[in-house]
Design an enzyme around this catalytic site. Structure first.
Site, mmCIF file in Angstrom:
data_model
loop_
_atom_site.group_PDB
_atom_site.id
_atom_site.type_symbol
_atom_site.label_atom_id
_atom_site.label_comp_id
_atom_site.label_asym_id
_atom_site.label_seq_id
_atom_site.Cartn_x
_atom_site.Cartn_y
_atom_site.Cartn_z
ATOM 1 N N ASP A 92 -2.513 15.287 20.631
ATOM 2 C CA ASP A 92 -2.055 14.678 19.578
ATOM 3 C C ASP A 92 -2.642 13.406 19.166
ATOM 4 O O ASP A 92 -1.997 12.666 18.669
ATOM 5 C CB ASP A 92 -0.646 14.443 19.784
ATOM 6 C CG ASP A 92 -0.160 13.702 21.067
ATOM 7 O OD1 ASP A 92 -1.330 13.194 21.536
ATOM 8 O OD2 ASP A 92 0.872 14.038 21.467
ATOM 9 N N GLU A 114 -2.872 22.098 24.429
ATOM 10 C CA GLU A 114 -1.740 21.378 24.234
ATOM 11 C C GLU A 114 -0.963 21.608 22.889
ATOM 12 O O GLU A 114 -0.604 20.534 22.424
ATOM 13 C CB GLU A 114 -1.952 20.160 24.852
ATOM 14 C CG GLU A 114 -0.467 19.644 25.464
ATOM 15 C CD GLU A 114 -0.484 18.023 25.720
ATOM 16 O OE1 GLU A 114 -0.813 17.924 26.933
ATOM 17 O OE2 GLU A 114 -0.203 17.165 25.097
ATOM 18 N N GLU A 128 1.682 10.215 16.788
ATOM 19 C CA GLU A 128 1.333 11.401 17.447
ATOM 20 C C GLU A 128 1.821 12.806 16.965
ATOM 21 O O GLU A 128 1.327 13.770 16.955
ATOM 22 C CB GLU A 128 1.457 11.228 18.980
ATOM 23 C CG GLU A 128 0.508 10.523 19.768
ATOM 24 C CD GLU A 128 1.027 9.007 19.827
ATOM 25 O OE1 GLU A 128 1.872 8.608 19.102
ATOM 26 O OE2 GLU A 128 0.088 8.297 20.501
ATOM 27 N N HIS A 205 2.692 1.982 27.624
ATOM 28 C CA HIS A 205 1.689 1.531 26.585
ATOM 29 C C HIS A 205 2.160 2.124 25.093
ATOM 30 O O HIS A 205 1.146 1.616 24.085
ATOM 31 C CB HIS A 205 0.509 2.338 27.111
ATOM 32 C CG HIS A 205 0.341 3.684 26.976
ATOM 33 N ND1 HIS A 205 0.995 4.495 27.632
ATOM 34 C CD2 HIS A 205 -0.232 4.472 25.871
ATOM 35 C CE1 HIS A 205 0.770 5.835 27.367
ATOM 36 N NE2 HIS A 205 -0.009 5.891 26.108
ATOM 37 N N ARG A 207 2.657 2.960 21.174
ATOM 38 C CA ARG A 207 2.762 1.910 20.158
ATOM 39 C C ARG A 207 4.189 1.466 19.909
ATOM 40 O O ARG A 207 4.395 0.386 19.482
ATOM 41 C CB ARG A 207 1.941 2.669 18.890
ATOM 42 C CG ARG A 207 0.366 2.498 18.792
ATOM 43 C CD ARG A 207 -0.199 3.171 17.678
ATOM 44 N NE ARG A 207 -1.908 2.980 18.012
ATOM 45 C CZ ARG A 207 -2.552 2.224 17.540
ATOM 46 N NH1 ARG A 207 -2.128 1.283 16.792
ATOM 47 N NH2 ARG A 207 -3.830 2.264 17.829
ATOM 48 N N HIS A 238 -2.336 -0.697 30.891
ATOM 49 C CA HIS A 238 -3.266 -0.231 30.057
ATOM 50 C C HIS A 238 -4.250 -1.077 29.515
ATOM 51 O O HIS A 238 -3.899 -2.499 29.425
ATOM 52 C CB HIS A 238 -2.273 0.348 28.956
ATOM 53 C CG HIS A 238 -3.002 1.317 27.899
ATOM 54 N ND1 HIS A 238 -3.751 1.043 27.019
ATOM 55 C CD2 HIS A 238 -2.974 2.834 27.901
ATOM 56 C CE1 HIS A 238 -4.626 1.881 26.098
ATOM 57 N NE2 HIS A 238 -3.947 2.993 26.655
HETATM 58 C C1 UD1 Z 1 -3.997 6.526 22.173
HETATM 59 C C2 UD1 Z 1 -2.992 7.992 21.922
HETATM 60 C C3 UD1 Z 1 -1.774 7.986 22.641
HETATM 61 C C4 UD1 Z 1 -2.328 7.938 24.246
HETATM 62 C C5 UD1 Z 1 -2.974 6.554 24.519
HETATM 63 C C6 UD1 Z 1 -3.379 7.120 26.049
HETATM 64 C C7 UD1 Z 1 -3.503 8.257 19.482
HETATM 65 C C8 UD1 Z 1 -2.829 8.224 18.204
HETATM 66 N N1 UD1 Z 1 -2.533 7.772 20.519
HETATM 67 O O1 UD1 Z 1 -2.885 5.724 21.882
HETATM 68 O O2 UD1 Z 1 -1.355 9.196 22.430
HETATM 69 O O3 UD1 Z 1 -1.054 7.914 24.928
HETATM 70 O O4 UD1 Z 1 -4.287 6.579 23.557
HETATM 71 O O5 UD1 Z 1 -3.658 5.793 26.594
HETATM 72 O O6 UD1 Z 1 -4.572 8.370 19.579
HETATM 73 N N2 UD1 Z 1 -8.651 -0.053 24.745
HETATM 74 C C9 UD1 Z 1 -9.814 -0.724 25.440
HETATM 75 N N3 UD1 Z 1 -10.391 -0.013 26.405
HETATM 76 C C10 UD1 Z 1 -10.085 1.194 26.739
HETATM 77 C C11 UD1 Z 1 -9.022 1.949 25.885
HETATM 78 C C12 UD1 Z 1 -8.474 1.300 24.895
HETATM 79 O O7 UD1 Z 1 -10.036 -1.705 25.305
HETATM 80 O O8 UD1 Z 1 -10.635 1.741 27.528
HETATM 81 C C13 UD1 Z 1 -8.054 -0.983 23.714
HETATM 82 C C14 UD1 Z 1 -8.538 -0.458 22.154
HETATM 83 O O9 UD1 Z 1 -9.537 -1.240 21.800
HETATM 84 C C15 UD1 Z 1 -7.450 -0.351 21.301
HETATM 85 C C16 UD1 Z 1 -6.244 -0.167 22.235
HETATM 86 O O10 UD1 Z 1 -6.480 -0.381 23.849
HETATM 87 O O11 UD1 Z 1 -7.286 -1.638 20.641
HETATM 88 C C17 UD1 Z 1 -5.352 0.830 21.974
HETATM 89 O O12 UD1 Z 1 -6.052 2.076 22.247
HETATM 90 P P1 UD1 Z 1 -5.913 3.280 21.080
HETATM 91 O O13 UD1 Z 1 -6.792 4.262 21.517
HETATM 92 O O14 UD1 Z 1 -5.964 2.768 19.855
HETATM 93 O O15 UD1 Z 1 -4.472 3.692 21.736
HETATM 94 P P2 UD1 Z 1 -3.255 4.469 21.010
HETATM 95 O O16 UD1 Z 1 -3.622 4.873 19.690
HETATM 96 O O17 UD1 Z 1 -1.895 3.687 21.186
HETATM 97 N N1 UDP Z 2 -3.570 7.595 34.389
HETATM 98 C C1 UDP Z 2 -4.428 6.901 35.139
HETATM 99 N N2 UDP Z 2 -4.732 5.930 35.483
HETATM 100 C C2 UDP Z 2 -3.681 5.004 35.167
HETATM 101 C C3 UDP Z 2 -2.672 5.403 34.524
HETATM 102 C C4 UDP Z 2 -2.547 6.794 34.041
HETATM 103 O O1 UDP Z 2 -5.503 7.878 35.502
HETATM 104 O O2 UDP Z 2 -3.872 3.767 35.544
HETATM 105 C C5 UDP Z 2 -3.470 8.990 33.880
HETATM 106 C C6 UDP Z 2 -2.159 9.525 34.287
HETATM 107 O O3 UDP Z 2 -1.943 10.246 35.832
HETATM 108 C C7 UDP Z 2 -2.109 10.804 33.339
HETATM 109 C C8 UDP Z 2 -2.732 10.282 32.348
HETATM 110 O O4 UDP Z 2 -3.492 9.230 32.537
HETATM 111 O O5 UDP Z 2 -2.896 11.798 33.904
HETATM 112 C C9 UDP Z 2 -1.912 9.554 31.272
HETATM 113 O O6 UDP Z 2 -2.443 9.032 30.291
HETATM 114 P P1 UDP Z 2 -1.649 7.897 29.405
HETATM 115 O O7 UDP Z 2 -0.396 7.515 29.977
HETATM 116 O O8 UDP Z 2 -2.745 6.791 28.923
HETATM 117 O O9 UDP Z 2 -1.251 8.818 28.086
HETATM 118 P P2 UDP Z 2 -0.464 9.887 27.458
HETATM 119 O O10 UDP Z 2 -0.254 11.024 28.564
HETATM 120 O O11 UDP Z 2 0.757 8.853 27.305
HETATM 121 O O12 UDP Z 2 -0.947 10.360 26.082
#
Ligand code: UD1
Ligand code: UDP
Length: 370
Positions: A92, A114, A128, A205, A207, A238
């Protein structure tokens, strides 16, 4: 062509990539969108998988629209070059729905891994719920983790012959990550004595929880360590600045609260396996923990994953401080309840989802298996 861009997609798609690579009749390519960077790269290097293409789109503070636009156009260029017979997207995320739409525009078939999770509220989880609903409209093949997910798709008019009940690939990942006698490399975790005192693993984490929700969750963590002197809370935070900006000022330098950077999946899975309780708003962790013997309290008000709640391993705690403290206390105060939750069955699969998905793809294309 497997396409993914976030940490959870990588953890759940890599077992499938590995399975597809084992199949003689299938050529497998991988595109990373780079919706996440450090958290994605960490999973890729941990599993020793490399990508064929990387759109590298991440920007600090990116909005769903930023991500969608960059994936839509970036992935189109990859599709123009590679013309795959099928694109596989996951779950999603904005990466998934945008990559599915790029594929549709080029008349390329889409398989949705999924598929079929729903809350029924288009704004929760945001964005999502809408991402996965739109992806279902585009997909040709739907890989549903549970029977409930299959029913959700049937109710929306997806034809039964295009849905495969597979389980969730997240459990396939354990074959790579869960290890007896695992030693943590993170210094704060390597110092922890898991046999004395109780460890609670916390993550938040989403939104819709950012701001007040995460603030409430942090206050609940402070209260739980105050009430229970034998409890230590570990919170891998996160990378999102919107998360860190709330968590760091509230929880840094607190006794028995350990904040870490995001952990490698191997460390995370082994941490959950050694935890007394997990508090989380993560989807993936709700699916994993029941197999790792840890009860879960979900820090949300609704769920698209009711199966584990029905099975007894997961309960909803909401996002108010008092409610979270009360729900956690009821488990910390009642060993029988804890043990019942910890031993509940995992309804999300058996670790063989990737094989079923690969079988379904071979069947769809009439690939003869030697
Ligand atoms: C996205 C997914 C969400 C998932 C989450 C997992 C969508 C709509 N949502 O959340 O379902 O649970 O990822 O973690 O796609 N960032 C970094 N470094 C990284 C990763 C992220 O700096 O390695 C920062 C990005 O710059 C961004 C923020 O974290 O500003 C959030 O990342 P983003 O992918 O936008 O997260 P979500 O959309 O909230
Ligand atoms: N996870 C990880 N390191 C962390 C936190 C989570 O490897 O510090 C793993 C967790 O075990 C799971 C996945 O990341 O496999 C879940 O990701 P996240 O919670 O970011 O996203 P969501 O599942 O809510 O979309």
């Amino acid at each position: 062509m497997c396409v993914f861009g976030t940490r959870p997609e990588a953890i759940k798609m890599i077992p499938l990539v590995c399975e597809l690579e084992r199949r003689d009749g299938i050529t497998t390519l991988v595109t990373l969108t780079g919706q996440h960077r450090q958290m994605l790269d960490s999973v890729m290097s941990e599993f020793g998988v490399s990508a064929d293409y990387d759109l590298d789109i991440m920007k600090t503070g990116q909005s769903p629209t930023d991500i969608f636009a960059a994936v839509l156009t970036g992935f189109d260029r990859v599709l123009a070059e590679t013309s795959p017979d099928m694109v596989l997207v996951h779950g999603d995320t904005t990466t998934s729905v945008a990559a599915a739409l790029s594929s549709f525009h080029r008349h390329i078939r889409v398989g949705h891994v999924e598929a079929g999770l729903r809350t029924g509220d288009k704004y929760s989880p945001f964005p999502e719920e809408m991402n996965r609903t739109l992806t279902s409209r585009i997909a040709d093949l739907h890989f549903a983790p549970t029977e409930k997910n299959r029913q959700n798709l049937l109710a929306e008019g997806v034809r039964g012959e295009n849905i495969y009940l597979t389980g969730n690939t997240v459990l396939d990942a354990f074959a790579y990550t869960v290890k007896d006698g695992y030693a943590f490399t993170d210094p704060a975790l390597s110092r922890l004595d898991f046999t004395r005192g109780r460890i609670i693993t916390l993550t938040a984490h989403r939104r819709e929880n950012q701001g007040v929700g995460i603030e409430n969750i942090c206050r609940a963590a402070i209260e739980l360590t105050r009430r229970y002197p034998d409890v230590t809370i570990v919170y891998p935070v996160h990378m999102s600045p919107a998360v860190r900006g709330t968590v760091m000022p509230l929880l840094s330098d607190r006794e028995r609260i350990i904040l870490t950077d995001p952990l490698p999946a191997t460390a995370m899975h082994n941490l959950i396996a050694r935890s007394y309780l997990v508090l989380t708003d993560s989807g993936g962790i709700q699916e994993e923990a029941p197999s790792l013997g840890a009860p879960v309290l979900v820090l949300r008000t609704e769920t698209e994953r009711p199966e584990a709640v029905e099975a007894g391993g997961v309960a909803m705690a909401g996002i108010n401080t008092d409610g979270i403290v009360a729900a956690a206390s009821s488990i910390l105060d009642d060993k029988a309840l804890h043990d019942r939750m910890a031993s509940a069955k995992n309804p999300y699969g058996d670790g063989h989802a990737s094989e079923r998905i690969a079988d379904a793809i071979e069947k769809y294309f009439g690939i003869e298996v030697k």
